[in-house]
Structures are given as C-alpha cells and as structure tokens.
Design a protein around this motif. Structure first.
Motif, short mmCIF file in Angstrom:
data_model
loop_
_atom_site.label_atom_id
_atom_site.label_comp_id
_atom_site.label_asym_id
_atom_site.label_seq_id
_atom_site.Cartn_x
_atom_site.Cartn_y
_atom_site.Cartn_z
N GLU A 121 0.81 -1.22 0.00
CA GLU A 121 0.00 0.00 0.00
C GLU A 121 0.84 1.26 0.00
OE1 GLU A 121 -3.40 0.35 -0.21
OE2 GLU A 121 -3.44 -1.80 -0.61
N ASN A 122 2.11 1.16 0.44
CA ASN A 122 2.97 2.34 0.44
C ASN A 122 3.97 2.24 -0.71
OD1 ASN A 122 4.90 0.50 1.26
ND2 ASN A 122 4.83 1.13 3.40
N GLU A 123 4.89 3.15 -0.80
CA GLU A 123 5.86 3.18 -1.89
C GLU A 123 7.01 2.19 -1.71
OE1 GLU A 123 5.35 4.95 -4.66
OE2 GLU A 123 3.46 5.60 -3.75
N ASN A 124 7.09 1.56 -0.56
CA ASN A 124 8.17 0.62 -0.27
C ASN A 124 7.84 -0.74 -0.89
OD1 ASN A 124 10.13 -1.03 0.78
ND2 ASN A 124 9.66 -0.61 2.92
N MET A 125 8.50 -1.08 -1.99
CA MET A 125 8.21 -2.34 -2.69
C MET A 125 8.61 -3.56 -1.87
SD MET A 125 6.48 -1.51 -5.17
CE MET A 125 6.33 -3.06 -6.01
N ASN A 126 9.41 -3.39 -0.82
CA ASN A 126 9.75 -4.49 0.06
C ASN A 126 8.80 -4.55 1.26
OD1 ASN A 126 11.96 -5.29 -1.47
ND2 ASN A 126 13.27 -3.78 -0.49
N GLY A 127 7.83 -3.64 1.28
CA GLY A 127 6.89 -3.55 2.40
C GLY A 127 5.91 -4.70 2.44
N CYS A 128 5.14 -4.72 3.49
CA CYS A 128 4.16 -5.78 3.67
C CYS A 128 3.00 -5.59 2.69
CB CYS A 128 3.65 -5.80 5.10
SG CYS A 128 4.92 -6.32 6.26
N ARG A 129 2.45 -6.70 2.29
CA ARG A 129 1.38 -6.72 1.29
C ARG A 129 0.31 -7.72 1.70
NH1 ARG A 129 4.61 -6.94 -3.00
NH2 ARG A 129 6.29 -6.53 -1.58
N ASN A 130 -0.86 -7.61 1.12
CA ASN A 130 -1.88 -8.63 1.30
C ASN A 130 -1.60 -9.77 0.34
OD1 ASN A 130 -3.64 -7.57 3.34
ND2 ASN A 130 -4.29 -6.04 1.85
N VAL A 131 -1.79 -10.98 0.84
CA VAL A 131 -1.64 -12.17 0.01
C VAL A 131 -2.95 -12.96 0.11
CG1 VAL A 131 -0.33 -14.27 -0.45
CG2 VAL A 131 0.84 -12.26 0.47
N ILE A 132 -3.64 -13.12 -1.02
CA ILE A 132 -4.89 -13.84 -1.07
C ILE A 132 -4.59 -15.24 -1.60
CG2 ILE A 132 -7.21 -13.93 -2.05
CD1 ILE A 132 -5.66 -10.67 -2.37
N THR A 133 -4.99 -16.25 -0.84
CA THR A 133 -4.81 -17.63 -1.27
C THR A 133 -6.17 -18.15 -1.71
OG1 THR A 133 -3.01 -17.92 0.29
CG2 THR A 133 -4.00 -19.91 -0.57
N VAL A 134 -6.23 -18.62 -2.97
CA VAL A 134 -7.48 -19.10 -3.55
C VAL A 134 -7.34 -20.61 -3.80
CG1 VAL A 134 -9.08 -18.93 -5.50
CG2 VAL A 134 -7.86 -16.89 -4.70
N GLY A 135 -8.23 -21.38 -3.20
CA GLY A 135 -8.27 -22.81 -3.42
C GLY A 135 -9.44 -23.14 -4.33
N LEU A 136 -9.18 -23.85 -5.42
CA LEU A 136 -10.23 -24.31 -6.32
C LEU A 136 -10.71 -25.65 -5.77
CD1 LEU A 136 -8.66 -22.15 -7.88
CD2 LEU A 136 -9.10 -23.44 -9.93
N MET A 137 -11.92 -25.66 -5.24
CA MET A 137 -12.42 -26.84 -4.54
C MET A 137 -12.61 -28.03 -5.46
SD MET A 137 -15.08 -24.97 -1.93
CE MET A 137 -15.33 -26.38 -0.86
N GLU A 138 -12.33 -29.21 -4.90
CA GLU A 138 -12.52 -30.46 -5.67
C GLU A 138 -13.99 -30.79 -5.77
OE1 GLU A 138 -10.27 -33.63 -3.90
OE2 GLU A 138 -8.39 -32.82 -4.65
#
Length: 138
Positions: A121-138
């Motif tokens: 969210e800030n200008e620091n490309m090494n900064g923390c980010r949101n990571v969304i994990t999507v599972g395609l259900m069987e």
C-alpha cells in the motif's frame, strides 16, 4: 503465472460449480512472502467468480446459491452468505503464484491453490502486502 492464465483458470473452474476457498494472509505462507500480519481470514467460501467494472475488479460471490427452504407462503429462503462477496482490484496485483505443496491449507480438499500477491500500500516495494490464497475446490 500470468494474469490471463489465472483468469482463464477461474472461468474453467466456474463451469464446474465446485466453488472456491479463500484465505487472506494465511499462516501457511512462508515468512519471505512479506504478508501483512495484522489481519488473517481463513476458509471463506464462494460459489462463483466474475469480473466487474469492465474487467478491472475480480469478484468472488455467492449470488448463484440455491434456496435452502421456503416459508409457508412459498417465499424462497436463502443462506446468509448469499450476500457475501470479496473484491480484488486487478490493477493492484503484483504476482500470481501456482502453489505446488498445499495438502492441508484448507478444511476441504482443493484441486489447485493460487497465491495472489498484491502491491504494498505504500511506496516501499519491500513492504508488507496482502496475500490472497485461492483454493479451487474439488
């Protein structure tokens, strides 16, 4: 994985009607993921995925859920999660990763798991980010 490949995968999976499992900033991610640690969601369930706003917004939702019951007057009753949605701004996706080792990430089995890394969210490309994990259900 490229965005077009990911979107194609979602279109194909929608046709199966098997649904999606989603986690935000999962504890299953490695420390090097630079995930945000202040909020984590586990095992949110959605029945479909679509794009909105001229394909700039990815929407996971449950609008195609079937009624679970009927009132005495015949009015259909739907589950509470019928109005649940999650939106991802496609322009803020930094990278998409096809996860190889995901056996116990979700409560229900997935045929494929994808991590979506958002830009910080800030200008620091090494900064923390949101990571969304999507599972395609069987």
């Amino acid at each position: 994985m490229e965005l077009t490949e990911f979107l194609g995968l979602l279109v194909s999976h929608n046709a199966t009607n098997k649904g999606y499992q989603i986690q935000l900033n999962s504890g299953n991610l490695e420390n090097k993921s630079n995930k945000n640690t202040g909020v984590e969601f586990s095992d949110l369930y959605f029945t479909e995925c679509s794009t909105l706003r001229n394909t700039t917004l990815l929407c996971f939702g449950n609008s195609n859920r079937k009624p679970i019951s009927q009132k005495e007057d015949g009015t259909n009753l739907y589950p509470m999660e019928i109005n649940s949605q999650m939106f991802i701004d496609i322009s803020k996706i930094e990278a998409i990763e096809d996860v190889k080792d995901f056996e116990d990430w979700f409560n229900f089995p997935s045929e494929k798991v994808i991590n979506i890394y958002m830009f910080p969210e800030n200008e620091n490309m090494n900064g923390c980010r949101n990571v969304i994990t999507v599972g395609l259900m069987e």
